[in-house]
Design a protein around this motif. Sequence first.
Motif, PDB file in Angstrom:
ATOM      1  N   LEU A 229       0.831  -1.205   0.000  1.00 52.82           N
ATOM      2  CA  LEU A 229       0.000   0.000   0.000  1.00 52.82           C
ATOM      3  C   LEU A 229       0.871   1.261   0.000  1.00 52.82           C
ATOM      4  N   TRP A 230       1.928   1.239   0.779  1.00 49.98           N
ATOM      5  CA  TRP A 230       2.837   2.402   0.842  1.00 49.98           C
ATOM      6  C   TRP A 230       3.467   2.680  -0.526  1.00 49.98           C
ATOM      7  N   ARG A 231       3.874   1.632  -1.231  1.00 50.03           N
ATOM      8  CA  ARG A 231       4.453   1.834  -2.558  1.00 50.03           C
ATOM      9  C   ARG A 231       3.421   2.379  -3.532  1.00 50.03           C
ATOM     10  N   ARG A 232       2.213   1.850  -3.480  1.00 51.87           N
ATOM     11  CA  ARG A 232       1.170   2.301  -4.411  1.00 51.87           C
ATOM     12  C   ARG A 232       0.793   3.751  -4.170  1.00 51.87           C
ATOM     13  N   THR A 233       0.749   4.160  -2.915  1.00 53.81           N
ATOM     14  CA  THR A 233       0.331   5.528  -2.597  1.00 53.81           C
ATOM     15  C   THR A 233       1.495   6.515  -2.634  1.00 53.81           C
TER      16      THR A 233
ATOM     17  N   ALA B  98      -5.150  -0.014  -2.231  1.00 53.44           N
ATOM     18  CA  ALA B  98      -5.308   1.341  -2.747  1.00 53.44           C
ATOM     19  C   ALA B  98      -5.722   1.327  -4.207  1.00 53.44           C
ATOM     20  N   ASP B  99      -6.424   0.296  -4.670  1.00 52.46           N
ATOM     21  CA  ASP B  99      -6.957   0.305  -6.022  1.00 52.46           C
ATOM     22  C   ASP B  99      -8.176   1.219  -6.036  1.00 52.46           C
ATOM     23  N   VAL B 100      -8.094   2.266  -6.859  1.00 47.98           N
ATOM     24  CA  VAL B 100      -9.169   3.247  -6.864  1.00 47.98           C
ATOM     25  C   VAL B 100     -10.495   2.610  -7.243  1.00 47.98           C
ATOM     26  N   ALA B 101     -10.454   1.667  -8.191  1.00 54.61           N
ATOM     27  CA  ALA B 101     -11.705   1.053  -8.634  1.00 54.61           C
ATOM     28  C   ALA B 101     -12.391   0.302  -7.510  1.00 54.61           C
ATOM     29  N   ASP B 102     -11.603  -0.226  -6.561  1.00 49.36           N
ATOM     30  CA  ASP B 102     -12.162  -1.000  -5.460  1.00 49.36           C
ATOM     31  C   ASP B 102     -12.256  -0.211  -4.167  1.00 49.36           C
TER      32      ASP B 102
ATOM     33  N   ALA C 105      -3.410   8.791 -11.545  1.00 58.10           N
ATOM     34  CA  ALA C 105      -3.496   8.299 -12.922  1.00 58.10           C
ATOM     35  C   ALA C 105      -4.538   7.204 -13.041  1.00 58.10           C
ATOM     36  N   GLU C 106      -4.576   6.313 -12.059  1.00 54.56           N
ATOM     37  CA  GLU C 106      -5.561   5.239 -12.088  1.00 54.56           C
ATOM     38  C   GLU C 106      -6.980   5.795 -12.009  1.00 54.56           C
ATOM     39  N   HIS C 107      -7.180   6.796 -11.148  1.00 56.42           N
ATOM     40  CA  HIS C 107      -8.502   7.409 -11.025  1.00 56.42           C
ATOM     41  C   HIS C 107      -8.916   8.078 -12.343  1.00 56.42           C
ATOM     42  N   LEU C 108      -7.973   8.779 -12.973  1.00 62.45           N
ATOM     43  CA  LEU C 108      -8.286   9.452 -14.242  1.00 62.45           C
ATOM     44  C   LEU C 108      -8.624   8.436 -15.330  1.00 62.45           C
ATOM     45  N   CYS C 109      -7.867   7.334 -15.387  1.00 63.33           N
ATOM     46  CA  CYS C 109      -8.156   6.307 -16.397  1.00 63.33           C
ATOM     47  C   CYS C 109      -9.527   5.680 -16.176  1.00 63.33           C
ATOM     48  N   THR C 110      -9.875   5.451 -14.922  1.00 62.92           N
ATOM     49  CA  THR C 110     -11.197   4.897 -14.628  1.00 62.92           C
ATOM     50  C   THR C 110     -12.301   5.837 -15.103  1.00 62.92           C
ATOM     51  N   ARG C 111     -12.142   7.125 -14.833  1.00 60.90           N
ATOM     52  CA  ARG C 111     -13.131   8.112 -15.306  1.00 60.90           C
ATOM     53  C   ARG C 111     -13.183   8.149 -16.828  1.00 60.90           C
ATOM     54  N   LEU C 112     -12.004   8.061 -17.484  1.00 61.56           N
ATOM     55  CA  LEU C 112     -11.965   8.100 -18.946  1.00 61.56           C
ATOM     56  C   LEU C 112     -12.692   6.905 -19.540  1.00 61.56           C
ATOM     57  N   HIS C 113     -12.476   5.719 -18.970  1.00 64.71           N
ATOM     58  CA  HIS C 113     -13.130   4.518 -19.502  1.00 64.71           C
ATOM     59  C   HIS C 113     -14.646   4.605 -19.359  1.00 64.71           C
TER      60      HIS C 113
ATOM     61  N   LEU D 240      -7.169   6.177   3.625  1.00 65.37           N
ATOM     62  CA  LEU D 240      -8.361   5.626   2.970  1.00 65.37           C
ATOM     63  C   LEU D 240      -8.144   4.183   2.549  1.00 65.37           C
ATOM     64  N   GLY D 241      -6.889   3.827   2.227  1.00 65.56           N
ATOM     65  CA  GLY D 241      -6.597   2.439   1.880  1.00 65.56           C
ATOM     66  C   GLY D 241      -6.694   1.514   3.071  1.00 65.56           C
ATOM     67  N   MET D 242      -6.659   2.090   4.275  1.00 66.62           N
ATOM     68  CA  MET D 242      -6.730   1.279   5.495  1.00 66.62           C
ATOM     69  C   MET D 242      -8.131   1.239   6.101  1.00 66.62           C
ATOM     70  N   LEU D 243      -9.091   1.807   5.394  1.00 68.41           N
ATOM     71  CA  LEU D 243     -10.453   1.775   5.931  1.00 68.41           C
ATOM     72  C   LEU D 243     -10.932   0.328   6.059  1.00 68.41           C
ATOM     73  N   PRO D 244     -11.780   0.029   7.014  1.00 68.35           N
ATOM     74  CA  PRO D 244     -12.169  -1.370   7.285  1.00 68.35           C
ATOM     75  C   PRO D 244     -13.220  -1.917   6.337  1.00 68.35           C
ATOM     76  N   HIS D 245     -13.266  -1.407   5.076  1.00 66.68           N
ATOM     77  CA  HIS D 245     -14.245  -1.981   4.154  1.00 66.68           C
ATOM     78  C   HIS D 245     -13.678  -3.194   3.424  1.00 66.68           C
ATOM     79  N   ALA D 246     -12.357  -3.452   3.621  1.00 63.60           N
ATOM     80  CA  ALA D 246     -11.737  -4.618   2.978  1.00 63.60           C
ATOM     81  C   ALA D 246     -10.970  -5.404   4.025  1.00 63.60           C
ATOM     82  N   CYS D 247     -10.673  -6.650   3.699  1.00 63.07           N
ATOM     83  CA  CYS D 247      -9.940  -7.484   4.657  1.00 63.07           C
ATOM     84  C   CYS D 247      -8.541  -6.958   4.881  1.00 63.07           C
ATOM     85  N   LEU D 248      -7.900  -6.489   3.789  1.00 64.61           N
ATOM     86  CA  LEU D 248      -6.521  -6.041   3.877  1.00 64.61           C
ATOM     87  C   LEU D 248      -6.412  -4.638   3.312  1.00 64.61           C
TER      88      LEU D 248
END
Length: 937
Positions: free
Chosen positions: A248-252, A272-276, A352-360, A261-269
């Motif tokens: 997560l540290w490398r991705r962010t 930082a995938d924006v889509a998820d 960049a990932e967020h922008l690509c998701t919006r573009l798609h 936000l990547g550490m919020l308890p909505h996922a098991c681990l």
Amino acid sequence: MTSGSSRTADPSGGALVRARLRPPLATPRWLARPRLERSLSDWLVATAPLTGDVPGARVAVVAAPPGAGKTTLLAQWHAALGADGWHAGWLAIDAGNEPPATLLACVIDALGAARGPAAGAARMRRRDGFAPLPALLATLVDGLAATRRPIALFIDDADRLSDQAAVDLLDTLARLGPPGLLLVLAGRAEPALRLGAQALAGRLLRLPADALRLNLAEARALAALNGTGGSDAAAAAESAVADPIAALWRRTEGWVTGLVLGMLPHACLPQADVADNPALARYLADSVLARLPAPAVALLHDAAPFARFDAALCDALGPREDSRAILDELEHRHLFVKPLGDGWYRFHALFAEHLCTRLHRAEPGRERALRLRAAHWFAARGHWREAVAEALAIGDDALALPWAEAFSRRMVETGEVAVVADWLGGLPLRLRQHSLPLRLIQAWASAFSLDLRRARRALADLEADIAAGRLAADAATRGDCLAVGAIIDGLSDRSDAAIDGADAVLATSPEPGGWAERTAHIARTFGLCSAARFAEALACGRADAAECRAASDRPPPDATIAGRPSLSAAVASRPAPLYLDVFQHSMRGLSHITAGELDAARRVLSHALALAEAGAGPLSAAATLPAGYLAEVLHEQGEPAEAEALLRGREPAAFGVTALGSLARYCAVSARIAAGQGRLDAALAVLARGEQAAAERDWPRLLALCLAERIRLLCDAGRLDEARAAVTRACDALPATPPPRPSSRLETWLAWQEARATLDLHDGRPTDAATAFFGAAVQARAAGFHYRAARMQLLHAVALDAGGMPAEAMRALAALLPDIETQGLVASLADLCPRVELLAAARRLIEVPAVAGSPVRAAPGGGTALLSPRERAILAGLADGLTNKAIARVAGVTPETVKWHLKNIFVKLDVSNRQEAMRHALLLGLAAAPQPPRAGS
């Protein structure tokens, strides 16, 4: 100062205003930032005001992207200073068009309108609601100056001030405020204040955006505070990520909000995938994109798919014409657009990932069109790597293939062998397997990057596919394959096979001056040099250079394979590919070194180095190749400082992609220099690394050369047990008998003999050592290895002297001295013959006795002949009364080199100080005797 409105009415508000005057409340999940607190405290101590200081507040500016933790950091600083006895105020800027009167009222309230340093200004404001702003500001400044406690004013979101009059007011406060005032300003960009005076006076602290990024230890601490860290063993076991916090540290990239936000308890681990991660996507949309104008958002969407972009590319993608201004503003406001230098940028990975998701989602087919447009744009400007990447991203192999071949040929020409080998290895197999030029270049690059096993496999697979008819080939292709095989043999230290392979290439009548012919000449020159066929080796180099010059005058050939130029034809269409040219010159220089012609080697290698540095850069692989050989010449000729400077910074290229001979010289010279400076451990470390490279690449010659240096250094240091162990370990890896004829294996044998005989010499067996050195000297001299033979003869004389035969040692050394002086073996004489008395006695043997009653003068071929031209020039300068620095300026060397030469001059002339040396210079006719002053002068 522009006042705007003169009315100073109270700011509107109530609860909202009071909220702006209080820092956010600390929570248990706040991460302590001790390293940043130290940055501020150390700066405050260093810039503490002194009595009589000129006016001017200290200013600290924190500019960073949204969510970088600016506000939290300021709140922590605010609490820390308050605890240290500071009067600390807080103000958060809300409306960007805040008028100056409202801003000043908020500043007064923040600094303590009741009992604080702003009480006087507050009373003036209450008595006269129409008090002029300059008078009110002056009263505030007076109150601040009269306060004994240090004062800090924290202004969050200061960059949101857009009213110029309000900016001017804040600027005046910074400029006229007392030295005891600290202004801490935070925002996404630096506020538009004129802070030049503070910078010049050392009163300005700029905390860069990167400083707010969390390091990995801080990210783990943050995870612990948030109750996250992959503690759920079952979830961790199911995850493919062994260390989710580190991932997560490398991705962010250490971005605080991304981590939280990547550490919020909505996922098991943590992830930082924006889509998820809808919370992360919502933050970027609301806090970043929603505040930007539509043209800026459109540019961001267009640039999203690309690893790097500049204004010209963004203009072409639009099309648009304002990309430069938009990118400048985005960079200024730290909106996840990171400069790479030379006008290029990249996005933060999550952005960049967020922008690509919006573009798609908005335009599903637009990314392909953008990538196709960018691919042609990159190709038109010669950015082949990016062009290929974009074509492959849209699955257009037909478009990518010619660009991949063009990029590979360019890397062949400049000698970036490691780059092209790695890059070709990363291309899809489907693209490489049907391209003959790509597969040839991959084998060639693997060879020159010293991955010889991969090179052999690549060449064998290529030849098998040609034989099976899976690849179309012609006679030129056969020559290309033979050339790759010849250079693999040469770099594998198989000199006989390299000559045979090169001759086979030349028998196919390759394109004159082309890739195959030039590669064959390199392999042949190396083989001829190892076989002591120096005249042929040097003629081969000269013929190759002439053919290359002739090739540059011819029009490009039209030989093609499958519609594209063959490798030899393509390279022949350009004059003198740099790496091949430098390699050829280096082989010629090696021929001169082996023959004992150090001056000639120096000229050739200096030329090769100049070519490589001009064409590929000072620390390139092309430049490191001749640098290794040239360093040996410089060190041997008594210029260790120049040799050390030449090798500095070249270690990665030397051990990464440099040929055996050059790497061996790099290791030996580096070790000799380090040992001469008293750093024996460093000398042994570089030799150990050379021995490791020898084992990895199956290079026994490198092992033997490094071992000979190691044994000499260990024996000189009295560490005989280590020397014995090193020789024992090497017995299985090095030859037991000499080769039947001169080849690269002979140098292996000679170095191995030197190592064992050196141990014998120091281990109480000088007679055995003398016999071994003499035999090795005879072999080397018979083979034409004159440089190596001279060193062996010198060691033979030393062994005779150690064995109680000084007269024989003196005669052997006297017979050798003319050759040593002719070759300029300054370092060998100083390192290998430590007993000055033996050297002086040998010199006396070759001097002619002086006529009785005449001054002592060396006969022709005696004293002066024993000095090298450089030493004669330095001795003449000494006789003229010049200092070492003055002699160095005249000779174009360093003062350390002059000292080195003087040491050797003293030994050669058998003198002990400068005065005696000056006397000899006069007697030897190197300087005129001083004339008595004329009468009347």
